[in-house]
Design an enzyme around this catalytic site. Sequence first.
Site, PDB file in Angstrom:
ATOM      1  CG  HIS A 179       1.017  15.116 -24.367  1.00  0.00           C
ATOM      2  ND1 HIS A 179       1.760  16.239 -24.628  1.00  0.00           N
ATOM      3  CD2 HIS A 179       1.838  14.288 -23.662  1.00  0.00           C
ATOM      4  CE1 HIS A 179       2.967  16.106 -24.084  1.00  0.00           C
ATOM      5  NE2 HIS A 179       3.035  14.928 -23.502  1.00  0.00           N
ATOM      6  CE  LYS A 231       5.562  17.347 -15.026  1.00  0.00           C
ATOM      7  NZ  LYS A 231       5.620  16.101 -15.747  1.00  0.00           N
ATOM      8  NE  ARG A 274      -3.940  -2.117   2.133  1.00  0.00           N
ATOM      9  CZ  ARG A 274      -3.813  -3.142   2.962  1.00  0.00           C
ATOM     10  NH1 ARG A 274      -2.871  -3.117   3.890  1.00  0.00           N
ATOM     11  NH2 ARG A 274      -4.606  -4.176   2.884  1.00  0.00           N
ATOM     12  CD  GLU A 280       6.872  15.484 -23.486  1.00  0.00           C
ATOM     13  OE1 GLU A 280       6.256  16.554 -23.303  1.00  0.00           O
ATOM     14  OE2 GLU A 280       6.303  14.361 -23.500  1.00  0.00           O
ATOM     15  CG  HIS A 286       5.537  10.081 -25.109  1.00  0.00           C
ATOM     16  ND1 HIS A 286       4.165  10.027 -25.092  1.00  0.00           N
ATOM     17  CD2 HIS A 286       5.877  11.185 -24.378  1.00  0.00           C
ATOM     18  CE1 HIS A 286       3.691  11.037 -24.377  1.00  0.00           C
ATOM     19  NE2 HIS A 286       4.701  11.755 -23.934  1.00  0.00           N
ATOM     20  CE  LYS A 342      -0.626  14.178 -15.311  1.00  0.00           C
ATOM     21  NZ  LYS A 342      -0.938  14.653 -16.675  1.00  0.00           N
ATOM     22  CG  HIS A 353      -1.528  10.424 -25.340  1.00  0.00           C
ATOM     23  ND1 HIS A 353      -2.069  10.896 -24.164  1.00  0.00           N
ATOM     24  CD2 HIS A 353      -0.191  10.366 -25.125  1.00  0.00           C
ATOM     25  CE1 HIS A 353      -1.088  11.120 -23.286  1.00  0.00           C
ATOM     26  NE2 HIS A 353       0.047  10.812 -23.850  1.00  0.00           N
ATOM     27  NE  ARG A 381       0.852  17.092 -13.743  1.00  0.00           N
ATOM     28  CZ  ARG A 381       1.522  16.301 -12.941  1.00  0.00           C
ATOM     29  NH1 ARG A 381       1.271  16.319 -11.641  1.00  0.00           N
ATOM     30  NH2 ARG A 381       2.446  15.478 -13.401  1.00  0.00           N
ATOM     31  CD  GLU A 397      -3.951  16.717 -16.499  1.00  0.00           C
ATOM     32  OE1 GLU A 397      -2.819  16.228 -16.360  1.00  0.00           O
ATOM     33  OE2 GLU A 397      -4.678  16.503 -17.465  1.00  0.00           O
ATOM     34  CG  ASN A 411      -1.299  16.011 -21.040  1.00  0.00           C
ATOM     35  OD1 ASN A 411      -0.370  15.281 -21.356  1.00  0.00           O
ATOM     36  ND2 ASN A 411      -2.039  15.813 -19.984  1.00  0.00           N
TER      37      ASN A 411
HETATM   38  P1  NAD Z   1      11.934   5.115 -22.591  1.00  0.00           P
HETATM   39  O1  NAD Z   1      11.805   5.028 -21.148  1.00  0.00           O
HETATM   40  O2  NAD Z   1      11.372   4.013 -23.417  1.00  0.00           O
HETATM   41  O3  NAD Z   1      13.488   5.292 -22.944  1.00  0.00           O
HETATM   42  C1  NAD Z   1      13.878   5.409 -24.276  1.00  0.00           C
HETATM   43  C2  NAD Z   1      14.961   4.383 -24.654  1.00  0.00           C
HETATM   44  O4  NAD Z   1      16.209   4.850 -24.186  1.00  0.00           O
HETATM   45  C3  NAD Z   1      14.759   3.004 -24.055  1.00  0.00           C
HETATM   46  O5  NAD Z   1      15.146   2.029 -24.969  1.00  0.00           O
HETATM   47  C4  NAD Z   1      15.729   3.032 -22.870  1.00  0.00           C
HETATM   48  O6  NAD Z   1      16.135   1.751 -22.486  1.00  0.00           O
HETATM   49  C5  NAD Z   1      16.857   3.823 -23.437  1.00  0.00           C
HETATM   50  N1  NAD Z   1      17.696   4.529 -22.483  1.00  0.00           N
HETATM   51  C6  NAD Z   1      17.316   5.133 -21.343  1.00  0.00           C
HETATM   52  N2  NAD Z   1      18.340   5.776 -20.804  1.00  0.00           N
HETATM   53  C7  NAD Z   1      19.401   5.563 -21.603  1.00  0.00           C
HETATM   54  C8  NAD Z   1      20.760   5.985 -21.570  1.00  0.00           C
HETATM   55  N3  NAD Z   1      21.191   6.807 -20.626  1.00  0.00           N
HETATM   56  N4  NAD Z   1      21.587   5.559 -22.551  1.00  0.00           N
HETATM   57  C9  NAD Z   1      21.128   4.766 -23.556  1.00  0.00           C
HETATM   58  N5  NAD Z   1      19.846   4.355 -23.647  1.00  0.00           N
HETATM   59  C10 NAD Z   1      19.011   4.750 -22.679  1.00  0.00           C
HETATM   60  O7  NAD Z   1      11.290   6.463 -23.173  1.00  0.00           O
HETATM   61  P2  NAD Z   1      11.272   7.977 -22.640  1.00  0.00           P
HETATM   62  O8  NAD Z   1      11.211   8.806 -23.844  1.00  0.00           O
HETATM   63  O9  NAD Z   1      12.300   8.228 -21.627  1.00  0.00           O
HETATM   64  O10 NAD Z   1       9.863   8.072 -21.883  1.00  0.00           O
HETATM   65  C11 NAD Z   1       8.644   7.902 -22.573  1.00  0.00           C
HETATM   66  C12 NAD Z   1       7.593   7.482 -21.579  1.00  0.00           C
HETATM   67  O11 NAD Z   1       7.423   8.506 -20.608  1.00  0.00           O
HETATM   68  C13 NAD Z   1       6.243   7.231 -22.205  1.00  0.00           C
HETATM   69  O12 NAD Z   1       5.723   6.021 -21.701  1.00  0.00           O
HETATM   70  C14 NAD Z   1       5.415   8.401 -21.727  1.00  0.00           C
HETATM   71  O13 NAD Z   1       4.049   8.091 -21.608  1.00  0.00           O
HETATM   72  C15 NAD Z   1       6.027   8.706 -20.394  1.00  0.00           C
HETATM   73  N6  NAD Z   1       5.822  10.086 -19.935  1.00  0.00           N
HETATM   74  C16 NAD Z   1       5.362  10.260 -18.678  1.00  0.00           C
HETATM   75  C17 NAD Z   1       5.200  11.524 -18.176  1.00  0.00           C
HETATM   76  C18 NAD Z   1       4.772  11.719 -16.756  1.00  0.00           C
HETATM   77  O14 NAD Z   1       4.472  12.852 -16.371  1.00  0.00           O
HETATM   78  N7  NAD Z   1       4.770  10.690 -15.934  1.00  0.00           N
HETATM   79  C19 NAD Z   1       5.505  12.634 -18.968  1.00  0.00           C
HETATM   80  C20 NAD Z   1       5.989  12.420 -20.269  1.00  0.00           C
HETATM   81  C21 NAD Z   1       6.153  11.129 -20.737  1.00  0.00           C
HETATM   82  N1  GLY Z   2       3.533  15.331 -18.736  1.00  0.00           N
HETATM   83  C1  GLY Z   2       2.265  15.790 -18.286  1.00  0.00           C
HETATM   84  C2  GLY Z   2       2.194  16.013 -16.829  1.00  0.00           C
HETATM   85  O1  GLY Z   2       3.085  15.711 -16.082  1.00  0.00           O
HETATM   86  O2  GLY Z   2       1.192  16.480 -16.379  1.00  0.00           O
END
Ligand code: NAD
Ligand code: GLY
Length: 363
Positions: free
Chosen positions: A251, A230, A124, A188, A268, A146, A255, A244, A240, A248
């Site tokens: 997005h 941010k 939990r 981003e 993404h 998030k 999406h 917030r 949000e 997006n």
């Molecule tokens: P990802 O986590 O898939 O990483 C991209 C690639 O880079 C992967 O293959 C990973 O293994 C590799 N990688 C990571 N660090 C590395 C490094 N230092 N050297 C070499 N390779 C490396 O993708 P991302 O772009 O980091 O994140 C996208 C995700 O984030 C999506 O799922 C999206 O929905 C989410 N997201 C969430 C929020 C939030 O607020 N929580 C905001 C924006 C995006």
């Molecule tokens: N990336 C969108 C948020 O954090 O709200």
Amino acid sequence: MTPEVNRVHIDLADRSYDILIGAGLLDHAESWAGLPSATTALIVTNPTVAPLLAARLTAALKPRFAQVHIVELPDGEAHKDWPALNLIFDALLGAACDRQTILFALGGGVIGDMTGFAAACYMRGVPYVQVPTTLLAQVDSSVGGKTAINHPLGKNMIGVFNQPLRVVADLDTLDTLPQRELVAGLAEVIKYGPIADAAFLDWIDTNLAALLARDKPALAHAVRRCCEIKAWVVAQDERESNLRAILNFGHTFGHAIETGLGYGAWLHGEAVGCGMVMAADLSVRLGLIDAGYAQQLRRIIERAGLPVVGPPLGMARYLELMRLDKKAQAGQSRYVVIEAPGRAGLRNADDKVVAQVLEAHTR
Ligand code: NAD
Ligand code: GLY
């Protein structure tokens, strides 16, 4: 040598925390000082990042924790799902981790989102630390709490808000990032200009070549400014209810592209880049901004190497996917639009206008 650390504070009452930004932070004892006492740490990572960074993080954590465990999830957006999430619980239970255990998300946004979600669920709720290693994760996903996994019918549909204890963004980890991933992260970065800081978009315009060449001072400035914006947004609207949503921008269209093509086909950030072109055009069609501003944004997105034309999913499919967006209310899609350079808001838009946008920006 002590690394230079930029600190950005997220002000959220008892859930407040710091983002530490700098080169060489991973190996620096100060980065991990002041965390609550715990005997066990679990590093959540993947087979791409582990060989690059897991040994260094383990060595840095060893003086503070009696046990440091590692679990590797399969790499990629296509694995942001229940079976992969369950691997974290298997590792926690397999190592008899207690409620004081701290999880460390070592990787990009996929690892960060899944670790934060698992931390909220295990017994939990246990604490977690974000250690983002992609540009996208350093400027966006590791900050703000998030967390989610994808559902086949919609992106990030299953999740919770859960703030980390700290974010440690080591700029040196970006050295090994594939160029396509760096470019995806720039989407981003660019986003923060039109929604919150017009001058920042001009700075990106001028410094795009330096960012693409991974110039450290340029990256340090970009990561810091994005995190400041941010932090400012999240402190006002953590869950949000309104403001917030501006984070997006692009997005809703993005999406739809990601879900419509199947997770992982476009990154993404690539989908967000193209989505911002569409959302900016929507803002023009709604009479909010000049076409010239949308064109400046499109040019920057294109120069960054991001796609500016959407895939041919079909109009009906695009509209159906966008109605599933989390901002939709009573079946009506709502869009983040630019109200003026550096200011964004939410608007309803008639499907007819959205169809014109899609017509203009898809193959
Ligand atoms: P990802 O986590 O898939 O990483 C991209 C690639 O880079 C992967 O293959 C990973 O293994 C590799 N990688 C990571 N660090 C590395 C490094 N230092 N050297 C070499 N390779 C490396 O993708 P991302 O772009 O980091 O994140 C996208 C995700 O984030 C999506 O799922 C999206 O929905 C989410 N997201 C969430 C929020 C939030 O607020 N929580 C905001 C924006 C995006
Ligand atoms: N990336 C969108 C948020 O954090 O709200």
